[in-house]
Design a protein around this motif. Structure first.
Motif, PDB file in Angstrom:
ATOM      1  N   SER A 186     -50.792 -13.067   2.510  1.00 12.65           N
ATOM      2  CA  SER A 186     -49.571 -13.060   1.781  1.00 12.65           C
ATOM      3  C   SER A 186     -48.038 -12.794   1.725  1.00 12.65           C
ATOM      4  N   VAL A 187     -47.554 -11.793   2.117  1.00 13.58           N
ATOM      5  CA  VAL A 187     -46.291 -11.239   1.961  1.00 13.58           C
ATOM      6  C   VAL A 187     -45.849 -12.181   3.058  1.00 13.58           C
ATOM      7  N   GLN A 188     -44.199 -12.505   2.290  1.00 14.91           N
ATOM      8  CA  GLN A 188     -43.504 -13.141   3.522  1.00 14.91           C
ATOM      9  C   GLN A 188     -42.079 -12.408   3.170  1.00 14.91           C
ATOM     10  N   PRO A 189     -42.009 -11.908   5.106  1.00 15.06           N
ATOM     11  CA  PRO A 189     -41.087 -10.987   4.287  1.00 15.06           C
ATOM     12  C   PRO A 189     -39.253 -11.265   4.503  1.00 15.06           C
ATOM     13  N   SER A 190     -38.550 -10.214   3.859  1.00 14.11           N
ATOM     14  CA  SER A 190     -37.362 -11.148   4.328  1.00 14.11           C
ATOM     15  C   SER A 190     -36.924 -11.387   5.606  1.00 14.11           C
ATOM     16  N   ARG A 191     -36.536 -10.829   6.197  1.00 13.99           N
ATOM     17  CA  ARG A 191     -36.755 -10.702   7.961  1.00 13.99           C
ATOM     18  C   ARG A 191     -38.134 -11.313   8.305  1.00 13.99           C
ATOM     19  N   ARG A 192     -37.638 -12.632   9.631  1.00 15.79           N
ATOM     20  CA  ARG A 192     -38.641 -12.292   9.653  1.00 15.79           C
ATOM     21  C   ARG A 192     -38.778 -12.172  11.242  1.00 15.79           C
ATOM     22  N   THR A 193     -39.789 -12.282  12.440  1.00 18.91           N
ATOM     23  CA  THR A 193     -39.581 -11.719  13.400  1.00 18.91           C
ATOM     24  C   THR A 193     -39.138 -12.673  14.278  1.00 18.91           C
ATOM     25  N   GLY A 194     -38.066 -11.511  14.653  1.00 16.18           N
ATOM     26  CA  GLY A 194     -37.425 -12.452  16.055  1.00 16.18           C
ATOM     27  C   GLY A 194     -35.873 -13.182  15.159  1.00 16.18           C
TER      28      GLY A 194
ATOM     29  N   PRO B  46     -29.241   2.287  -6.962  1.00 17.82           N
ATOM     30  CA  PRO B  46     -27.258   0.821  -6.888  1.00 17.82           C
ATOM     31  C   PRO B  46     -26.960   0.037  -5.149  1.00 17.82           C
ATOM     32  N   TRP B  47     -28.404   0.215  -4.462  1.00 13.41           N
ATOM     33  CA  TRP B  47     -28.041   0.197  -2.975  1.00 13.41           C
ATOM     34  C   TRP B  47     -28.582  -1.333  -2.615  1.00 13.41           C
ATOM     35  N   LEU B  48     -29.724  -1.537  -3.884  1.00  8.94           N
ATOM     36  CA  LEU B  48     -30.599  -2.906  -3.963  1.00  8.94           C
ATOM     37  C   LEU B  48     -29.327  -3.960  -4.155  1.00  8.94           C
ATOM     38  N   GLU B  49     -28.712  -3.694  -4.476  1.00 10.77           N
ATOM     39  CA  GLU B  49     -27.472  -4.415  -5.285  1.00 10.77           C
ATOM     40  C   GLU B  49     -26.302  -5.416  -3.952  1.00 10.77           C
ATOM     41  N   THR B  50     -26.881  -4.578  -3.117  1.00 13.59           N
ATOM     42  CA  THR B  50     -25.911  -5.053  -1.971  1.00 13.59           C
ATOM     43  C   THR B  50     -27.154  -6.524  -1.354  1.00 13.59           C
ATOM     44  N   ASP B  51     -27.600  -6.521  -1.457  1.00 12.73           N
ATOM     45  CA  ASP B  51     -28.172  -7.999  -0.589  1.00 12.73           C
ATOM     46  C   ASP B  51     -29.542  -8.095  -2.347  1.00 12.73           C
ATOM     47  N   PRO B  52     -29.467  -8.473  -3.508  1.00 12.29           N
ATOM     48  CA  PRO B  52     -29.868  -8.508  -4.115  1.00 12.29           C
ATOM     49  C   PRO B  52     -31.309  -9.958  -3.650  1.00 12.29           C
ATOM     50  N   ASP B  53     -31.022 -10.959  -3.459  1.00  9.09           N
ATOM     51  CA  ASP B  53     -31.602 -11.848  -2.580  1.00  9.09           C
ATOM     52  C   ASP B  53     -32.253 -11.312  -1.335  1.00  9.09           C
ATOM     53  N   GLY B  54     -32.336 -10.124  -0.578  1.00 13.46           N
ATOM     54  CA  GLY B  54     -32.998  -9.963   0.303  1.00 13.46           C
ATOM     55  C   GLY B  54     -34.095  -9.479  -0.543  1.00 13.46           C
ATOM     56  N   PHE B  55     -33.680  -8.157  -0.811  1.00 12.16           N
ATOM     57  CA  PHE B  55     -34.545  -6.926  -1.389  1.00 12.16           C
ATOM     58  C   PHE B  55     -35.234  -7.407  -2.978  1.00 12.16           C
ATOM     59  N   ALA B  56     -34.927  -9.050  -3.294  1.00  9.75           N
ATOM     60  CA  ALA B  56     -36.111  -9.517  -4.465  1.00  9.75           C
ATOM     61  C   ALA B  56     -37.500  -9.819  -4.069  1.00  9.75           C
ATOM     62  N   THR B  57     -37.861  -9.757  -2.593  1.00 12.35           N
ATOM     63  CA  THR B  57     -39.025  -9.293  -2.188  1.00 12.35           C
ATOM     64  C   THR B  57     -39.677  -8.540  -2.676  1.00 12.35           C
TER      65      THR B  57
ATOM     66  N   LEU C 248     -35.212   1.014  13.807  1.00 15.92           N
ATOM     67  CA  LEU C 248     -35.942   2.073  12.610  1.00 15.92           C
ATOM     68  C   LEU C 248     -37.444   1.247  12.329  1.00 15.92           C
ATOM     69  N   LEU C 249     -37.986   1.736  11.721  1.00 17.05           N
ATOM     70  CA  LEU C 249     -39.233   1.531  11.639  1.00 17.05           C
ATOM     71  C   LEU C 249     -39.636   2.086   9.650  1.00 17.05           C
ATOM     72  N   THR C 250     -39.871   0.767   9.343  1.00 20.31           N
ATOM     73  CA  THR C 250     -39.910   0.847   7.971  1.00 20.31           C
ATOM     74  C   THR C 250     -41.549   1.306   7.224  1.00 20.31           C
ATOM     75  N   LEU C 251     -41.399   1.640   6.065  1.00 23.12           N
ATOM     76  CA  LEU C 251     -42.825   1.589   5.783  1.00 23.12           C
ATOM     77  C   LEU C 251     -43.055   1.738   3.923  1.00 23.12           C
ATOM     78  N   PHE C 252     -43.649   0.449   4.107  1.00 29.64           N
ATOM     79  CA  PHE C 252     -43.392   0.085   2.571  1.00 29.64           C
ATOM     80  C   PHE C 252     -45.073   0.657   1.621  1.00 29.64           C
ATOM     81  N   ARG C 253     -44.402   1.204   0.587  1.00 34.74           N
ATOM     82  CA  ARG C 253     -45.791   0.895  -0.276  1.00 34.74           C
ATOM     83  C   ARG C 253     -45.569   1.175  -1.544  1.00 34.74           C
ATOM     84  N   SER C 254     -47.105   0.315  -2.392  1.00 30.11           N
ATOM     85  CA  SER C 254     -46.776  -0.832  -3.706  1.00 30.11           C
ATOM     86  C   SER C 254     -48.637   0.322  -4.504  1.00 30.11           C
TER      87      SER C 254
END
Length: 691
Positions: free
Chosen positions: A199-207, A237-248, A271-277
């Motif tokens: 169900s997760v749609q990342p702001s950056r798609r593969t490719g 504050p760093w979320l404000e650099t791309d509000p639409d991109g970080f909305a997900t 980069l390797l980025t890991l997320f937890r919710s």
């Protein structure tokens, strides 16, 4: 030890006071009647908040499991040991509690004694080790960048993270390695792998390839090559650099993430980025897991990218060293398929030879990569050079084997260097000479589509020790036959010299319609044979032609000086019949010199042959002497010594072809070029040529 009976109450008091585990005594209604306040997990709870309360009040998330266990012990009277339970910590709702529970029935009266140990840290450590074990076991199984990145995120999700992404720098178009040191904030990274619930749609798609917003934890990690544990809150504050991109990110309730640079050989690959919710946020101990996982993956990613760069360089080198456009010849029509799947050393060549003959060559160097491609280039050039010396086919392979032996000695890593198969076809005599060195034999198909069975002896591979002789197979082919040269990669074999018999039969079946266009046949072979994707594959097809008899004139003359004039007269008459009167003067000069040379320095009768092959005019003189001529420049005042020099100046090409019992000196003129009469005047050759 004190005398007298042991006081059970004193023992029980000591146990409840000093046990590191949580002890609870429950009555039949599951109410706590006694507990040890010093136990882990219950330390600090007031007595009046525990005694008299239902045990389920302190672990509501574990209520169904606790009820089931207590019922089981009360019903069976048997203890239950070491059951692991998980639930939200009653002291910290943002932390998952893991406890190990054992229950024992009371011997007098209904009730249960519960032994509870908080194993949250121990369990988390074991799970971290299990995650790293999975990373080490599954990451790096292939030398493919995408597969390696996919294996990394799949090893981390869902056991360690709820989502994971790998973003890498694009390869430098020049093939250079990634730069060392800090990276500019504007450098684009390409998303190569992502794992999360469907169900997760990342702001950056593969490719996708673009820079990360600046300044953010991503750009900081790229800059100093240090991993970061980031607790995410909407007011960062760093979320404000791309509000639409970080909305997900915020929409999926991600509360913590780890950004770890993928570093190898002092270069940041990405980069390797890991997320937890989930309930538990990342901790410092998790940062070490991410660091080790990133380090392990970075080594494999660097190897995969290095392999990809080397493969690209080797493929480019290999393609550059292959023949360009194959020549259009009267001897054969050719087509080929070249599949450099492994950037190895497979090659092919179509070499025009004297007398309208042609050499068809296919070879395969052992190994892969740049070294194999470079070796292939050396062997191809060496073979072409030897073939153009007009040596016998077995001599060509013998000398090529010597070259390969020297190359093998300089490398010293394999028992042999390469395999090779050579076919020389003569459209005048329709003779076909085939020879092979550790390579699959050529496949012959007659104009009706039936296989032609010719036993081509298998010689040793090139560069193998032993120096065994190469034995040719000779046959005559009618016009319209197919000659197919292949490498082991097309037959799906391991280069055993003969290939897979079933594959050979399948190839013969595909080639059973030799009248089809050759390139169409090549494509069909690829479709039907399904060549190996792990080895180079080459198919070289040639359809034989026959030079019309009226394009060849052949005379045998006695070895007498008086026949030189006769030879000129015969040549003039034949050229007139071919409508080439403008070439008569030059050709008569060439033939005069060749016949004179054969009479003076050769043996036996002289054979003179003219061949009109399209835009070429060939003159050949054969005698029974095997001694080759010597080209020299005559000095002023010499009466002789200019013969072969004259032939060289008047010919586009010339040479000597040695047979087993004779030799042939030949000259080739290009009919589309101007007659070089000015050369004759400059050389003042009329008297010496006897014209």
């Amino acid at each position: 030890m004190p005398d007298g009976p042991v006081d059970d109450a004193a023992v029980l008091d000591a146990l409840f006071a000093g046990s590191p585990q949580g002890l609870f005594v429950l009555d039949a209604d599951r109410k706590v009647v006694r507990y040890n306040p010093s136990a882990r997990g219950v330390h600090g709870l007031p007595v009046d908040d525990v005694v008299g309360h239902d045990i389920r009040d302190f672990a509501p998330d574990m209520e169904p499991e606790i009820d089931h266990l207590v019922d089981e012990v009360l019903a069976t009277g048997e203890p239950v040991r070491g059951r692991l339970m998980r639930g939200r910590s009653p002291a910290d709702p943002h932390r998952t509690l893991a406890v190990e529970v054992s229950l024992f029935p009371l011997r007098e009266g209904p009730g249960v004694v519960g032994v509870v140990e908080d194993v949250t840290e121990r369990q988390a450590a074991a799970e971290r080790l299990a995650v790293l074990s999975t990373v080490h076991r599954t990451v790096g199984a292939t030398l493919d960048v995408r597969a390696t990145a996919d294996a990394l995120v799949e090893a981390l999700v869902p056991d360690f993270a709820d989502a994971a992404a790998v973003d890498l720098l694009d390869d430098d178009p020049t093939g250079a390695a990634p730069p060392s040191g800090p990276l500019p904030t504007s450098v684009p990274l390409r998303r190569v792998a992502f794992a999360a619930p469907d169900s997760v749609q990342p702001s950056r798609r593969t490719g996708d390839s673009r820079p990360f917003p600046f300044p953010t934890p991503f750009t900081q990690a790229l800059n100093d090559a240090r991993e970061r544990l980031v607790q995410v809150s909407p007011d960062d504050p760093w979320l404000e650099t791309d509000p639409d991109g970080f909305a997900t990110l915020l929409g999926r309730k991600v509360h913590s993430m780890i950004v770890a640079p993928l570093t190898a050989r002092d270069s940041v690959l990405g980069l390797l980025t890991l997320f937890r919710s989930r309930i538990d946020a990342f901790e410092e101990a998790d940062l070490d897991v991410a660091r080790q996982a990133a380090a392990t993956a970075a080594v494999h990613l660097d190897n995969a990218r290095s392999y990809r760069r080397e493969h690209a360089v080797a493929s480019a080198l290999q393609r550059r060293l292959q023949p360009g456009v194959t020549p259009r010849l009267s001897a054969v029509e050719t087509a080929h398929v070249y599949l450099p799947e492994s950037a190895g050393g497979a090659w092919f060549d179509v070499i025009p030879l004297s007398g309208t003959r042609v050499a068809l060559v296919v070879g395969d160097v052992a190994g892969h990569g740049i070294e194999a491609a470079a070796t292939m280039g050396q062997l191809r050039v060496a073979l072409r050079t030897l073939a153009l010396q007009d040596l016998e086919t077995d001599e060509v392979l013998t000398h090529l084997d010597e070259v390969a032996g020297q190359l093998t000695d300089s490398r010293g890593t394999r028992p042999y260097l390469a395999t090779c198969a050579v076919t020389v076809y003569d459209p005048v005599s329709r003779s076909c000479v085939m020879m092979r060195a550790g390579h699959p034999a050529p496949i012959l198909v007659d104009p009706d589509g039936s296989p032609i069975d010719v036993d081509v002896p298998l010689g040793p591979p090139l560069g193998a020790e032993g120096g065994a002789a190469f034995v040719p197979a000779v046959t005559q082919l009618p016009p319209g036959c197919l000659i197919a040269h292949v490498t082991a990669g097309l037959l799906g074999s391991e280069g055993d010299g003969d290939g897979d018999t079933d594959a050979v039969h399948r190839l013969e079946h595909v080639l059973a319609t030799p009248s089809r266009p050759l390139q169409e046949l090549c494509d069909t072979v690829v479709y039907r044979m399904a060549p190996s994707r792990y080895d180079d594959a080459v198919l070289l097809l040639a359809r034989t032609e026959c030079l019309p008899p009226d394009r060849v004139a052949d005379w045998t003359l006695p070895a007498d000086a008086s026949v030189v004039g006769t030879a000129r007269r015969l040549v003039g008459q034949q050229l007139a019949a071919w409508g080439l009167d403008d070439r008569a003067f030059t050709t008569e000069i060439i033939v005069s010199e060749l016949v004179t040379n054969a009479i003076l320095h050769g043996e036996g009768p002289v054979r003179l042959r003219l061949i009109h092959d399209g835009e070429r005019l060939l003159a050949e003189v054969t005698d029974a002497s095997s001694a080759g001529p010597h080209l020299r420049h005559a000095r002023t005042g010499d009466e002789g010594g200019r013969g072969l020099y004259i032939v060289m100046r008047l010919s586009a090409h010339w040479g000597v072809r040695h047979g087993r019992e004779d030799k042939t000196i030949w000259s080739e003129q290009r009919l589309g070029e101007e007659t070089p009469e000015g050369v004759l005047a400059d050389m003042d050759v009329f008297d010496t040529a006897g014209v």
